[in-house]
Design an enzyme around this catalytic site. Structure first.
Site, PDB file in Angstrom:
ATOM      1  N   HIS A 102       0.831  -1.196   0.000  1.00 44.75           N
ATOM      2  CA  HIS A 102       0.000   0.000   0.000  1.00 44.75           C
ATOM      3  C   HIS A 102       0.875   1.260   0.000  1.00 44.75           C
ATOM      4  CE1 HIS A 102      -4.465   0.638   0.611  1.00 44.75           C
ATOM      5  NE2 HIS A 102      -4.061   1.893   0.678  1.00 44.75           N
TER       6      HIS A 102
ATOM      7  N   GLY B 159       6.421   1.792  -4.665  1.00 40.87           N
ATOM      8  CA  GLY B 159       7.770   2.305  -4.840  1.00 40.87           C
ATOM      9  C   GLY B 159       8.229   2.423  -6.287  1.00 40.87           C
TER      10      GLY B 159
ATOM     11  N   ARG C  62       1.790   2.852   3.443  1.00 43.08           N
ATOM     12  CA  ARG C  62       0.792   3.644   4.169  1.00 43.08           C
ATOM     13  C   ARG C  62       0.150   2.887   5.315  1.00 43.08           C
ATOM     14  NH1 ARG C  62      -1.029   7.997   1.084  1.00 43.08           N
ATOM     15  NH2 ARG C  62      -3.256   7.821   1.444  1.00 43.08           N
TER      16      ARG C  62
END
Ligand code: FNR
Length: 414
Positions: free
Chosen positions: A311, A344, A314
């Site tokens: 995620h 990323g 997060r």
């Protein structure tokens, strides 16, 4: 080459190519709290950094003299051929970036042929996105509501909208600890943002209406935000007679409170997946897999794909970098099902590395939100074009003509 020609001709660069430049430009364009919500991650943001650093530890070893004059970046996913191995990862609350929000992203997805994954937390209903997409590919991302009727209704709508896969996000049954938002006391959903998928849903609206009926209309209420007013107007259009157009109606607040109640379910186990299988014929993809054992369980559970993702850092701060776990997961389950990847990815060369480590397709996340903030649909399209162009050039220069040729032999670990 079109991109180089445009660059040489001095076409203004609304959407910067460098990942840092893109983020900086978007930061200047967005409100402070909107940028914080999008750019922010959990805790000390160590996992967000680990995602980026994981890419630095793999290096490409280019090969020469391999006749790369004709290149093919296409991939086949669930029986459909796509021009590039990219997806637009599901991103909620896109109104934080641009008023056209998800509909702008949908236009860009259709223009580039990159599948858009509609978020459960979208700012515009999936039907409005599907309406501008022709027959371009779209998938639906589900946050598994605690209310079965809402789940089933979402699945039916996704199928009716032509979605070709169901992405079930498992890593966000509660929101992570996100200091940038906590320090600003900013939760978009509490302002009525990012709940359009719900307020356009008949099963959800039955729950909200039942709550509104119980709400004292004279109780003091917070000043309605612009988003709440928009939600109310949309709801009174859809349910004439049921809700007054009067802004003193308790409906927006009931909708927000109902959303906060039912948006997720923390009690899910592997045994619950059968419920989804009973209620949809779409391929089921589990998003948020990081543990290789979970990947094996996913195969055993008979699902059709996984997304290796944390995620974007997060959720669990201190969690392992997403690319770091990819090779082990591919070693365990690659070949049994498609292994999608995000978290990323900032450049086309990053995508090359994830493909080399066995990913089937690569999810673009924050970068397209920055494109959206800068230039709406055109900005998202530019970001996707830049990823695709850099991947194509990296393939040419590294010596891979087809996506299937990109294997771990091209990489060395530092
Ligand atoms: C997300 N992500 C996400 N995932 C999901 O399954 N449903 C959602 O609604 C959202 N919403 C969302 C909002 C914002 C602002 C961000 C940044 C991310 C996660 C997303 O799909 C993806 O996993 C990450 O964005 C990948 O990390 P990077 O590449 O953006 O760092």
């Amino acid at each position: 080459s079109r991109i180089y020609r445009n660059g040489a001709l001095g076409v203004p660069m609304a959407t910067p190519r460098s990942p840092d430049g893109l983020e900086r430009a978007a930061r200047r364009r967005m409100s402070a709290r909107a940028f914080a919500y999008v750019a922010g991650s959990a805790g000390a943001e160590r996992t967000a950094r680990a995602n980026i650093e994981a890419f630095d530890r793999w290096q490409i070893v280019p090969r020469m003299l391999r006749d790369v004059g004709e290149r093919d970046t296409s991939v086949e996913i669930f029986g459909r051929r796509h021009p590039t191995p990219f997806l637009l990862s599901p991103i909620g609350v896109q109104e934080l970036a641009h008023p056209e929000a998800d509909v702008a992203t949908a236009r860009a997805a259709a223009a580039t042929g990159v599948p858009m994954v509609f978020s459960s937390q979208a700012s515009r209903p999936m039907e409005e996105c599907a309406a501008v997409m022709g027959d371009a590919a779209r998938w639906f991302q589900l946050y598994w509501s605690s209310d079965d009727d809402v789940v089933v209704s979402f699945l039916e709508r996704a199928e009716a909208c032509g979605c070709e896969a169901l992405v079930v996000t498992l890593d966000t049954h509660v929101l992570g600890w996100r200091p940038r938002d906590l320090d600003r006391a900013f939760l978009p959903f509490a302002h009525g943002m990012g709940i359009a998928q719900y307020t356009s849903d008949p099963a959800f609206m039955r729950l909200a209406a039942a709550r509104a009926d119980k709400t004292d209309p004279n109780a003091p209420r917070p000043r309605p935000t612009l988003a709440a007013i928009r939600t109310l107007l949309a709801m009174s259009r859809r349910h004439p007679g049921r809700f007054s157009d009067n802004l003193r109606s308790p409906m927006p607040r009931a909708a927000v409170e109902t959303f906060l109640d039912v948006f997720s379910r923390s009690t899910l186990t592997w045994d619950d997946l059968g419920f989804l299988r009973e209620h949809t014929t779409l391929p089921i993809v589990l998003k948020g897999i990081q543990d290789p054992h979970d990947a094996v369980r996913a195969v055993d559970a008979g699902v059709d794909g996984i997304v290796v993702s944390n995620h974007g850092g997060r959720q669990v701060d201190g969690a392992i970098g997403s690319l770091t776990v990819l090779p082990e997961i591919v070693a365990r389950v690659g070949g049994a099902l498609p292994v999608f990847f995000d978290s990323g990815v900032r450049t086309g060369a990053d995508a090359f590395k994830a493909l080399a480590l066995g990913a089937t397709a690569i999810g673009i996340g924050r970068p397209y939100m920055y494109g959206l903030a800068l230039d709406g649909a055109a900005g998202v399209e530019a970001v996707v074009d830049h990823f695709a162009a850099e991947l194509d050039l990296t393939m040419a220069l590294a010596g891979a003509s087809r996506v299937g040729d990109i294997d771990a032999g091209f990489l060395r670990h530092r």
